[in-house]
Write a protein that holds these residues in place. Structure first.
Motif, PDB file in Angstrom:
ATOM      1  N   LEU A  86      84.673  70.299  76.719  1.00 49.89           N
ATOM      2  CA  LEU A  86      84.928  71.140  77.875  1.00 49.89           C
ATOM      3  C   LEU A  86      85.220  70.301  79.122  1.00 49.89           C
ATOM      4  O   LEU A  86      86.063  70.663  79.943  1.00 49.89           O
ATOM      5  N   ARG A  89      88.785  69.421  79.819  1.00 47.52           N
ATOM      6  CA  ARG A  89      89.701  70.498  80.202  1.00 47.52           C
ATOM      7  C   ARG A  89      89.592  70.765  81.704  1.00 47.52           C
ATOM      8  O   ARG A  89      88.599  70.433  82.331  1.00 47.52           O
ATOM      9  N   SER A  90      90.600  71.401  82.233  1.00 46.56           N
ATOM     10  CA  SER A  90      90.560  71.733  83.657  1.00 46.56           C
ATOM     11  C   SER A  90      89.524  72.823  83.897  1.00 46.56           C
ATOM     12  O   SER A  90      89.225  73.617  83.005  1.00 46.56           O
ATOM     13  N   GLU A  91      89.003  72.852  85.102  1.00 39.77           N
ATOM     14  CA  GLU A  91      87.971  73.834  85.461  1.00 39.77           C
ATOM     15  C   GLU A  91      88.454  75.266  85.284  1.00 39.77           C
ATOM     16  O   GLU A  91      87.672  76.167  85.025  1.00 39.77           O
ATOM     17  N   GLN A  92      89.747  75.499  85.439  1.00 45.95           N
ATOM     18  CA  GLN A  92      90.291  76.848  85.332  1.00 45.95           C
ATOM     19  C   GLN A  92      90.147  77.419  83.931  1.00 45.95           C
ATOM     20  O   GLN A  92      90.130  78.632  83.754  1.00 45.95           O
ATOM     21  N   THR A  93      90.046  76.558  82.937  1.00 42.40           N
ATOM     22  CA  THR A  93      89.955  77.034  81.558  1.00 42.40           C
ATOM     23  C   THR A  93      88.516  77.096  81.062  1.00 42.40           C
ATOM     24  O   THR A  93      88.290  77.393  79.895  1.00 42.40           O
ATOM     25  N   HIS A  94      87.535  76.817  81.926  1.00 46.68           N
ATOM     26  CA  HIS A  94      86.138  76.879  81.511  1.00 46.68           C
ATOM     27  C   HIS A  94      85.706  78.330  81.336  1.00 46.68           C
ATOM     28  O   HIS A  94      86.035  79.184  82.162  1.00 46.68           O
ATOM     29  N   PRO A  95      84.948  78.599  80.279  1.00 46.33           N
ATOM     30  CA  PRO A  95      84.482  79.977  80.056  1.00 46.33           C
ATOM     31  C   PRO A  95      83.351  80.346  81.014  1.00 46.33           C
ATOM     32  O   PRO A  95      82.698  79.477  81.597  1.00 46.33           O
ATOM     33  N   SER A  96      83.130  81.632  81.122  1.00 45.95           N
ATOM     34  CA  SER A  96      81.995  82.117  81.921  1.00 45.95           C
ATOM     35  C   SER A  96      80.702  81.714  81.216  1.00 45.95           C
ATOM     36  O   SER A  96      80.709  81.286  80.061  1.00 45.95           O
ATOM     37  N   GLN A  99      80.351  83.723  78.044  1.00 44.99           N
ATOM     38  CA  GLN A  99      81.261  83.223  77.013  1.00 44.99           C
ATOM     39  C   GLN A  99      80.773  81.887  76.461  1.00 44.99           C
ATOM     40  O   GLN A  99      80.839  81.647  75.260  1.00 44.99           O
ATOM     41  N   HIS A 100      80.278  81.033  77.343  1.00 49.58           N
ATOM     42  CA  HIS A 100      79.736  79.734  76.921  1.00 49.58           C
ATOM     43  C   HIS A 100      78.617  79.943  75.900  1.00 49.58           C
ATOM     44  O   HIS A 100      78.597  79.310  74.845  1.00 49.58           O
TER      45      HIS A 100
END
Length: 169
Positions: A86, A89-96, A99-100
């Protein structure tokens, strides 16, 4: 000897909670984690239906705690690896947060499911699914015949399908 009626679990807790906490703390080195697993140990004891007496309560609690600790270590290992991926990856693609949690739970379930497979079967399946390797490349990598790799991947698919069908029932 302890009978595991509701009264028996309360007695077991009073008599052995601090001991199992110390046992876990000694292995984990973290007070909060030891407290959580000690709590989970007694929860596990409570939800099981016991029709017998426990001759050696500490031995019984140790077996329960060890099983929980193995699951805890597996989950932590999976979560650490997921967080490493994770971070790439860019912060924009991190799940809530929700979701995590669901992703980690799903990865733990998949890990447990695949753990039931023989090592070569599991590797063949993971190389095909996660790395997208062609069967011949897997065969070369694992020093197996092409037909063996095909059989392994088929076995893994059937294993997963059976688990999915059992879960739906």
């Amino acid at each position: 000897m302890v009978s595991l009626s509701q009264h028996g679990v309360a007695h077991l807790y009073r008599e052995h909670h601090s001991w199992i906490y110390q046992w876990l703390y000694h292995r984990l080195g973290n007070s909060a984690d030891a407290a959580d697993l000690a709590h989970d140990t007694f929860l596990r004891v409570m939800v099981r239906e016991h029709q017998y007496h426990i001759e050696q309560p500490r031995a019984y609690l140790t077996v329960v705690a060890k099983g929980l600790m193995v699951s805890w270590f597996r989950r932590k290992h999976i979560e650490r690896n997921y967080l490493v991926l994770l971070a790439e990856r860019s912060e924009q693609t991190h799940p809530s947060t929700e979701q995590h949690y669901l992703i980690i739970e799903t990865l733990v379930e998949i890990s447990l499911l695949l753990e039931d497979l023989p090592h070569e079967v599991r590797l063949s399946f993971l190389y095909a699914q996660l790395e997208g390797l062609k069967y011949q490349d897997i065969a070369d990598k694992l020093n197996l015949s092409l037909s063996t790799v095909k059989r392994h991947v088929k076995k893994a698919y059937l294993h997963c399908l059976t688990a999915m069908m059992d879960h739906d029932c």
